[in-house]
Design a protein around this motif. Sequence first.
Motif, mmCIF file in Angstrom:
data_model
loop_
_atom_site.group_PDB
_atom_site.id
_atom_site.type_symbol
_atom_site.label_atom_id
_atom_site.label_comp_id
_atom_site.label_asym_id
_atom_site.label_seq_id
_atom_site.Cartn_x
_atom_site.Cartn_y
_atom_site.Cartn_z
ATOM 1 N N THR A 236 0.831 -1.206 0.000
ATOM 2 C CA THR A 236 0.000 0.000 0.000
ATOM 3 C C THR A 236 0.864 1.253 0.000
ATOM 4 O O THR A 236 0.557 2.241 -0.705
ATOM 5 C CB THR A 236 -0.925 -0.003 1.232
ATOM 6 O OG1 THR A 236 -1.733 -1.168 1.219
ATOM 7 C CG2 THR A 236 -1.811 1.235 1.261
ATOM 8 N N LEU A 237 1.938 1.236 0.765
ATOM 9 C CA LEU A 237 2.830 2.397 0.847
ATOM 10 C C LEU A 237 3.482 2.697 -0.503
ATOM 11 O O LEU A 237 3.642 3.872 -0.881
ATOM 12 C CB LEU A 237 3.912 2.164 1.900
ATOM 13 C CG LEU A 237 3.474 2.252 3.359
ATOM 14 C CD1 LEU A 237 4.627 1.850 4.282
ATOM 15 C CD2 LEU A 237 2.974 3.649 3.716
ATOM 16 N N GLU A 239 2.337 2.208 -3.534
ATOM 17 C CA GLU A 239 1.373 2.884 -4.408
ATOM 18 C C GLU A 239 1.147 4.323 -3.955
ATOM 19 O O GLU A 239 1.075 5.250 -4.775
ATOM 20 C CB GLU A 239 0.057 2.107 -4.412
ATOM 21 C CG GLU A 239 0.184 0.696 -4.970
ATOM 22 C CD GLU A 239 -1.090 -0.103 -4.829
ATOM 23 O OE1 GLU A 239 -2.056 0.436 -4.225
ATOM 24 O OE2 GLU A 239 -1.134 -1.252 -5.300
ATOM 25 N N LYS A 240 1.040 4.510 -2.658
ATOM 26 C CA LYS A 240 0.765 5.844 -2.110
ATOM 27 C C LYS A 240 1.943 6.793 -2.352
ATOM 28 O O LYS A 240 1.753 7.945 -2.780
ATOM 29 C CB LYS A 240 0.479 5.721 -0.615
ATOM 30 C CG LYS A 240 0.193 7.041 0.095
ATOM 31 C CD LYS A 240 -0.092 6.802 1.566
ATOM 32 C CE LYS A 240 -0.351 8.104 2.312
ATOM 33 N NZ LYS A 240 -1.594 8.764 1.848
ATOM 34 N N LEU A 241 3.158 6.319 -2.110
ATOM 35 C CA LEU A 241 4.343 7.170 -2.241
ATOM 36 C C LEU A 241 4.682 7.446 -3.700
ATOM 37 O O LEU A 241 5.153 8.544 -4.046
ATOM 38 C CB LEU A 241 5.531 6.530 -1.528
ATOM 39 C CG LEU A 241 5.368 6.344 -0.016
ATOM 40 C CD1 LEU A 241 6.601 5.684 0.586
ATOM 41 C CD2 LEU A 241 5.065 7.664 0.668
ATOM 42 N N LYS A 243 2.532 7.734 -6.092
ATOM 43 C CA LYS A 243 1.571 8.761 -6.505
ATOM 44 C C LYS A 243 1.952 10.122 -5.948
ATOM 45 O O LYS A 243 1.826 11.162 -6.633
ATOM 46 C CB LYS A 243 0.175 8.364 -6.036
ATOM 47 C CG LYS A 243 -0.934 9.266 -6.527
ATOM 48 C CD LYS A 243 -2.294 8.718 -6.101
ATOM 49 C CE LYS A 243 -3.414 9.597 -6.632
ATOM 50 N NZ LYS A 243 -4.756 9.098 -6.223
ATOM 51 N N GLN A 244 2.466 10.134 -4.717
ATOM 52 C CA GLN A 244 2.869 11.388 -4.096
ATOM 53 C C GLN A 244 4.040 12.026 -4.832
ATOM 54 O O GLN A 244 4.096 13.244 -5.021
ATOM 55 C CB GLN A 244 3.248 11.157 -2.628
ATOM 56 C CG GLN A 244 3.514 12.439 -1.844
ATOM 57 C CD GLN A 244 3.738 12.175 -0.369
ATOM 58 O OE1 GLN A 244 3.655 11.041 0.086
ATOM 59 N NE2 GLN A 244 4.038 13.214 0.390
ATOM 60 N N ASN A 248 2.643 15.518 -6.059
ATOM 61 C CA ASN A 248 2.859 16.535 -5.023
ATOM 62 C C ASN A 248 3.980 17.485 -5.443
ATOM 63 O O ASN A 248 5.166 17.195 -5.288
ATOM 64 C CB ASN A 248 3.200 15.866 -3.698
ATOM 65 C CG ASN A 248 3.170 16.853 -2.540
ATOM 66 O OD1 ASN A 248 3.081 18.069 -2.737
ATOM 67 N ND2 ASN A 248 3.230 16.328 -1.317
ATOM 68 N N ILE A 332 3.063 5.720 7.900
ATOM 69 C CA ILE A 332 2.769 6.998 7.247
ATOM 70 C C ILE A 332 3.253 8.161 8.108
ATOM 71 O O ILE A 332 3.832 9.136 7.608
ATOM 72 C CB ILE A 332 1.255 7.119 6.965
ATOM 73 C CG1 ILE A 332 0.848 6.124 5.872
ATOM 74 C CG2 ILE A 332 0.892 8.543 6.564
ATOM 75 C CD1 ILE A 332 -0.648 6.069 5.615
ATOM 76 N N GLU A 336 6.033 10.872 6.916
ATOM 77 C CA GLU A 336 5.697 12.306 6.876
ATOM 78 C C GLU A 336 6.658 13.121 7.737
ATOM 79 O O GLU A 336 7.086 14.212 7.337
ATOM 80 C CB GLU A 336 4.252 12.507 7.349
ATOM 81 C CG GLU A 336 3.213 12.021 6.344
ATOM 82 C CD GLU A 336 1.789 12.190 6.862
ATOM 83 O OE1 GLU A 336 1.626 12.470 8.078
ATOM 84 O OE2 GLU A 336 0.844 12.045 6.060
#
Length: 346
Positions: A236-237, A239-241, A243-244, A248, A332, A336
Amino acid sequence: MNIRKFWRLTCLTVASLFWASCSDSNPQFPMSPSANPDSSSDANESSSSELSSSAVAPESSSSDSPPQSSSSESASSSSGVESSSSHSPISSSSSAEYVLARDPSVSCEKVRQQVSICAKEYSCDELKTILEKKQSVSEKLLSSWEEELESCEGISEMSPAVYGCSPCCSTKLFSKMWCSNGDTYAHYVTDENKKVYTSIQEYNEIQGIVPENLTESCPQGEYALFVDVLADVQTTLYEKLSKQLEENSSLTEKGKAYLERLLDQEKKALKGFLYPYLFDYYEDSGYGYKMKQASKNWFNGYIAKTKTCEDGTPVITERYQQKYDAILAECIEIIENEVKAASAEE
């Protein structure tokens, strides 16, 4: 010289007289007639008394009390029957206090032994075997097994400085029922009439007690260590990172560098199996000591990932989902904070 020869001859003479007086026909210490066993029945009684001599403490009132309701908790879901062929069996004519409830012709005797207890009551594998079975059990007992499995030391938490030390153990008295049918019962219940029930289930059945607040457990499986849960979190991380990094625009160069350090673009995964907690690679189980300090969600045992209920379809267990969510949130937060720290340096 003559004196020495004379002394030597004197000693030899005295020794000869002493041994002559110790012949079998004239013993100096004859056995008392009362100490001689004169019948086979006495010999049998002596054999059974060896069993009772190991009872080194008064009987525990808690072990003799029958369960008053379904709230009685016990890990003795199995009958706890062992073969007693390695011990001296109790004869039916002995003066044993107890009898089997289901067969009063079988006499039993309670025997206590001191046993060494190291770490947990059950091993990791024993707890897995328990949870893999479908059984009627209270939610409280089921939860206690799951909690014990989660902390059963599948991964060592000892500091590398103390590897090789033996685990701390304690001793306690453990009682068993040895019976004239040749069986030994490790888990049992007794009542005020000195009847032995080989399990709480048998007691409830014979007494006509209908257990309440019991549920049919769903067999569990796919047992996961912390790193197995973290591996799912890392998917999951990634995919999330990823995309970030793409979307971002407020990320600083150092912030981007930190995120890129985490990602393995070729494998589409995080680079290290302990990221983002630890960046060092630990090939053996020595990472347990470090991870205990790095994560408040660390556990050194196992959690069942799936359970299979009535319809036969495996589903994710509540305990696994809760641990997954907690580790994901923690990761997360770590990432961050690291991105903020890296951005503050520019």
